[in-house]
Design a protein around this motif. Structure first.
Motif, PDB file in Angstrom:
ATOM      1  N   CYS A 148      36.283 -13.668 -32.660  1.00 24.71           N
ATOM      2  CA  CYS A 148      37.564 -13.549 -33.367  1.00 24.71           C
ATOM      3  C   CYS A 148      37.334 -13.162 -34.830  1.00 24.71           C
ATOM      4  CB  CYS A 148      38.257 -14.892 -33.260  1.00 24.71           C
ATOM      5  SG  CYS A 148      39.791 -14.924 -34.091  1.00 24.71           S
ATOM      6  N   ILE A 149      36.350 -13.818 -35.443  1.00 25.35           N
ATOM      7  CA  ILE A 149      36.025 -13.481 -36.833  1.00 25.35           C
ATOM      8  C   ILE A 149      35.587 -12.034 -36.922  1.00 25.35           C
ATOM      9  CG2 ILE A 149      34.497 -13.976 -38.771  1.00 25.35           C
ATOM     10  CD1 ILE A 149      34.272 -16.809 -37.816  1.00 25.35           C
ATOM     11  N   ILE A 161      35.107 -18.006 -31.183  1.00 29.49           N
ATOM     12  CA  ILE A 161      35.467 -18.030 -32.598  1.00 29.49           C
ATOM     13  C   ILE A 161      34.745 -16.921 -33.357  1.00 29.49           C
ATOM     14  CG2 ILE A 161      35.269 -19.373 -34.708  1.00 29.49           C
ATOM     15  CD1 ILE A 161      35.797 -21.856 -32.975  1.00 29.49           C
ATOM     16  N   MET A 203      36.346  -9.513 -35.026  1.00 24.42           N
ATOM     17  CA  MET A 203      37.455  -8.569 -34.902  1.00 24.42           C
ATOM     18  C   MET A 203      38.231  -8.467 -36.198  1.00 24.42           C
ATOM     19  SD  MET A 203      38.811  -9.610 -31.186  1.00 24.42           S
ATOM     20  CE  MET A 203      38.479  -8.575 -29.779  1.00 24.42           C
TER      21      MET A 203
END
Lengths: 292, 454
Positions: B13-14, B10, B16
Motif C-alpha cells: 500500500c505504501i 501494508i 502504491m
C-alpha cells in the motif's frame, strides 16, 4: 527455529530492500519533513510546525475533496467488483468465443487514461453535441440532454464510473483466473451431488475464491483512495470542487499554488489514510475469516 | 503467517502511494537536463577567434508554435542564422496548455533548472524568481540595444513588476474586445452596447430569441476573471484590485459584490451551455460558427476575424469594454490592453552573442510580425497607407490607453488565484451566493496574501 537468526536471508533481501527504502520510505520521510515547512519553491523555507496539518481541518476544499474521495472509493470499489465479477462469471460460463470476448472486455484497461478521458469528454459534451446527447435527442429524450461534465451534481459520479470502466477488467481477469484455478474435481463432485448452476457459484466457487476476493478489495480501496488521472483529466476536479479528490487537490496545492509544504502535508495525510483504511479492512477480513 | 501477510499488504500500500508522489516530481528531468546542457553549450564554446560565437537558445513557450509572434521569432532566427551566424540555433518548445505550462515553470524554477528563455507573466511567483537574480534585467538589455523608445507604452509597462523593474521581453500589444456576430444581432434587433446595463439587456433579448448570447470557456480560469474585473475597474480603477490582493480592500465591498452578482447573472443565464468544462477552442469555434452572439477575446485571436486582406470580416463587429455608470473612474479608452505573456532570459544564459541576436530580432520584429504574420507587435511598426482600417483602429486604441486594466490572475498570489478560479466557477454556476463567495475570497486572501506581499 534457528533460521530466524541467520543472516543469509537478510542478505538475499537486501538489494530489494534498499531499492524499496530509497524509492518509497525516503520520499515519504522527505514529504513529511516538507510538510512542516512553508515553501514556495524559490524562496526560503520557513518552519511552521504542524500548521499545515491544522489548516486541513478548516480547509473547506480539502474537506470536500476528502468526502468526494470516500464516495469515489465506496462507489468505485462496489462497481468494479460487481462488473468484474459479472464479466468473470460470464467468461467462465461460456465456451465459444471466450478469448475473443475476454479481449473485448479488456480493451479499456490497455487504453491510456488520457485517451479514455478524452473519449468520454467528447461523448458527454453538449456543445458541440456528443454521442450521448445526440442519442438522447434521437430517441426523443430531449429533456435529459445536459452538459453532463458541467453539472456539479453529476461530475463525481461520472468520474467514478469512468474510472471504474477503465479498471474493472483487471478484476475480471483476476477473478477469472481464480475460477479457473478451482479444481474441476470439486465442481464435478458438486454436480453429482445435484448442485445447479446458481448453487455452484454461491456454495462452491465464491467461497473458494474468497482469499483472492479479499485481496482485490484491498487493491481496489487503496487504488481508488489515491485515484488521480481520470478526475484530473476529465474534469480537473471541477466544476468548483465538485469532483476534486484528495490526490488531485494535493497536486494542485503543490504545483499550481506552489505551496509545497501544504501539498506535502496532504500527501502525508493520504499515506496515513490509506494505511488506516487498509489495516481496518484487513482486520475485518481476518475476523470474517475466523468466524467462517 | 497472517502477520507477515498484513505486513506485506501494508508495504504494498505504501509502495502504491509513493508512486503517485514520485510521479509528480519525476516527470521533468529529461527535458531540463537538455536545457541546461544547451546553456552550457552556449558558454563553453569559447574557441574560434573570428566570427560570431556559436549560440543555442532553448526557448520554452506557452504560446502555440503557430502563434504569429512565435512564427516571427523563428522566422527571424532563421534569417539571423543565414545572414549573420551560421552556428546559431533557436530551439522552441511549446506547451500551449497554460495551466500545464505554468506548473512546469514552477517545478523547473524550484529545481533550479529553468530554460534559457521562458515565458512568464509579472505575477508574484515570477517576482520571486526575479528577486533571486535568476533572470536578466530587460530594461538594461533594451537600453543596450537601443529599442526602449520603440515599444508601445503598454508593452513595456504591463510586464513591469510592482517596483517598476522589468524582467520580461514582450512580443505583442493586445487590446481586448467584445466581438459580436452582426447577423445574430440583427436577428434579435439589438446593437452594440455602451454600458453594462445595455450589455445585460441585449443578452436577455438575444436569449429570448433563442440565441446563446456569450461564448466563454471555463477550463481556464482567466476568461471568467476578466468578467469579474470589468465592473470594479470601471467603478474604482485598478485601485480596488491593488488593495484587494493585499487584503486592504474586501471582496465584500460594493465593487466586489457588484462583480460577483454580475458573474452569477451571466453564468446562470447567458453563457454557452456546458461552459464550465469547455476549452479555448470550443468557445472560439462556437462564436466563429455563429452559434453564439458575443465572444470576449484579445487581438491575439484577430486572425480568425479578418479576411486575407486583413480587413474585418463582414459578419463580425467589435466593441470595447462598456461603461458601468456616469460616475466611472476610468475612461472608455481605458480597457484591457496588455503585452501578452512575456519572455524572460535566464541570467547565466545571457551573453554578448545573445545580445547581438536580440538586436537583430528587435530591429526587424515589428514589420515582419505585422505585415507577414498579421499580429500586432510590441514594437511600433511602420504604418503603411494600405494597412487595413481595423488594424489602424486597433493600433490607435492601443496607443490611446492611459490606464490599462490589470489582470486579476496575474496580480493575485498563486494560492488565492487557485481559490478564486474555483470559487468564481462555483459562483457563476449558482453553487454559492455572492455573499458566500466574498467571504471565501476574503478568507483566502487573509490567509495567503501576507506570504507574498510584505
Amino acid at each position: 527455529m534457528t533460521s530466524n537468526k541467520r543472516i543469509e536471508p537478510w542478505l538475499f533481501v537486501l538489494p530489494a530492500l534498499l531499492v524499496f527504502l530509497f524509492t518509497v520510505i525516503v520520499p515519504i520521510i522527505w514529504s513529511f519533513t516538507y510538510s512542516l515547512y512553508e515553501w514556495n519553491g524559490i524562496g526560503d523555507k520557513r518552519f511552521i510546525g504542524i500548521d499545515n496539518y491544522t489548516r486541513m481541518l478548516t480547509d473547506n476544499v480539502f474537506i470536500t475533496s476528502f468526502k468526494n474521495n470516500l464516495i469515489f472509493t465506496g462507489l468505485g470499489t462496489v462497481v468494479q467488483i460487481v462488473i468484474g465479477m459479472t464479466m468473470a462469471v460470464i467468461l467462465t460460463s461460456i465456451t465459444k468465443f471466450r478469448n475473443f470476448i475476454k479481449v473485448i472486455y479488456f480493451i479499456p484497461c490497455v487504453i491510456s487514461s488520457m485517451a479514455i478521458s478524452q473519449i468520454f469528454s467528447k461523448m458527454l459534451s453538449i456543445n458541440p453535441e456528443g454521442v450521448v446527447n445526440a442519442t438522447l435527442g434521437a430517441v426523443g429524450l430531449d429533456s435529459l440532454k445536459a452538459a453532463f461534465l458541467s453539472d456539479p451534481n453529476l461530475t463525481l459520479i461520472i468520474v467514478t464510473l469512468v474510472d471504474a470502466y477503465k479498471f474493472c477488467a483487471i478484476y475480471m481477469v483476476i477473478y477469472y483466473a481464480a475460477f479457473l484455478a478451482i479444481s474441476n474435481d470439486i465442481i464435478e463432485a458438486s454436480v453429482i451431488d445435484g448442485c445447479n448452476w446458481w448453487q455452484q457459484y454461491i456454495y462452491m466457487r465464491f467461497p473458494l475464491i474468497k482469499g483472492i476476493f479479499f485481496i482485490t478489495v484491498v487493491m481496489l480501496v487503496s487504488g481508488t483512495l489515491k485515484g488521480f488521472d481520470v478526475p484530473y483529466i476529465l474534469t480537473n476536479g471541477g466544476p468548483g470542487a465538485s469532483s476534486e479528490l484528495v490526490s488531485t487537490y494535493m497536486y494542485k496545492v503543490a504545483f499550481n499554488s506552489v505551496n509545497y509544504g501544504y501539498g506535502s502535508a496532504i500527501a502525508v495525510f493520504l499515506v496515513i489514510e490509506c494505511l488506516l483504511i487498509v489495516t481496518l479492512i484487513r482486520k475485518l477480513i481476518s475476523k470474517v475469516d475466523v468466524e467462517a | 503467517m497472517k502477520k507477515m501477510n498484513k505486513f506485506f499488504a501494508i508495504l504494498l500500500c505504501i509502495g502504491m502511494l509513493a508512486s503517485i508522489i514520485s510521479a509528480c516530481a519525476g516527470g521533468n528531468n529529461n527535458e531540463t537536463t537538455g536545457a541546461s546542457s544547451n546553456a552550457q553549450g552556449g558558454q563553453q564554446q569559447e574557441g574560434g577567434s573570428d566570427g560570431p560565437q556559436p549560440l543555442k537558445i532553448h526557448y520554452l513557450t506557452s504560446k502555440l508554435l503557430s502563434d504569429g509572434a512565435v512564427q516571427t521569432i523563428m522566422d527571424l532566427a532563421e534569417q539571423y542564422k543565414q545572414q549573420v551566424n551560421p552556428n546559431f540555433e533557436l530551439e522552441v518548445e511549446s506547451i500551449s496548455d497554460r495551466p500545464a505550462y505554468l506548473q512546469k515553470i514552477k517545478i523547473l524554477a524550484s529545481a533550479n533548472e529553468l530554460p534559457d528563455w521562458f515565458d512568464a507573466d509579472p505575477e508574484p511567483f515570477f517576482e520571486g524568481i526575479a528577486e533571486k537574480g535568476l533572470v536578466v534585467n530587460i530594461d538594461d538589455v533594451y537600453k543596450e540595444i537601443g529599442v526602449t523608445d520603440k515599444f508601445f507604452k503598454v508593452s513595456i509597462d504591463y510586464p513591469r513588476l510592482d517596483d517598476g523593474s522589468l524582467y520580461l521581453m514582450t512580443w505583442n500589444a493586445n487590446a481586448e474586445y467584445f466581438w459580436y456576430n452582426k447577423e445574430l444581432f440583427e436577428q434579435a434587433g439589438v446593437s452594440a452596447p455602451t454600458t453594462f446595463d445595455e450589455f445585460l439587456a441585449i443578452s436577455e433579448t438575444l436569449k429570448s430569441k433563442g440565441i446563446t448570447p456569450i461564448s466563454v470557456h471555463g477550463k481556464d480560469f482567466w476568461p471568467l476573471l476578466r468578467y469579474m474585473a470589468f465592473i470594479p475597474f470601471r467603478m474604482e480603477g485598478n485601485d480596488y484590485l491593488d488593495k484587494l490582493r493585499k487584503g486592504e480592500a474586501k471582496m465584500a465591498d460594493p465593487a466586489g459584490m457588484k462583480a460577483a452578482e454580475f458573474i452569477q447573472k451571466l453564468g446562470q443565464n447567458y453563457f454557452n451551455e456546458g461552459w464550465s468544462n469547455a476549452d479555448y477552442n470550443t468557445s472560439l469555434e462556437l462564436f466563429l460558427s455563429g452559434k453564439t452572439a458575443m465572444y470576449y477575446i484579445g487581438t491575439w485571436q484577430v486572425k480568425d476575424m479578418i479576411d486575407e486582406n486583413m480587413n474585418l470580416k463582414e459578419n463580425f463587429g467589435y466593441f470595447k469594454m462598456p461603461q458601468y455608470s456616469a460616475s466611472d473612474k476610468t475612461k472608455v479608452s481605458d480597457f484591457f490592453a496588455n503585452s501578452g505573456i512575456g519572455t524572460a532570459i535566464r541570467q547565466d544564459a545571457y551573453n554578448e552573442e545573445m545580445k547581438n541576436f536580440l538586436q537583430f530580432l528587435f530591429d526587424n520584429y515589428a514589420d515582419t510580425a505585422l505585415y507577414k504574420y498579421h499580429v500586432i507587435p510590441s514594437v511600433q511598426p511602420t504604418i503603411k497607407d494600405d494597412l487595413s482600417q481595423i488594424y489602424k483602429d486597433m493600433l490607435k486604441d492601443i496607443s490611446e490607453v492611459e490606464t490599462y486594466t490589470k489582470v486579476w490572475d496575474v496580480r493575485l498570489d498563486p494560492e488565492t488565484n487557485e481559490s478564486i478560479g474555483r470559487e468564481s466557477t462555483n459562483l457563476a454556476l449558482g453553487l454559492s451566493t455572492p455573499e458566500e463567495f466574498a467571504k471565501r475570497m476574503d478568507d483566502a486572501i487573509a490567509q495567503n496574501a501576507p506570504k507574498y506581499f510584505k
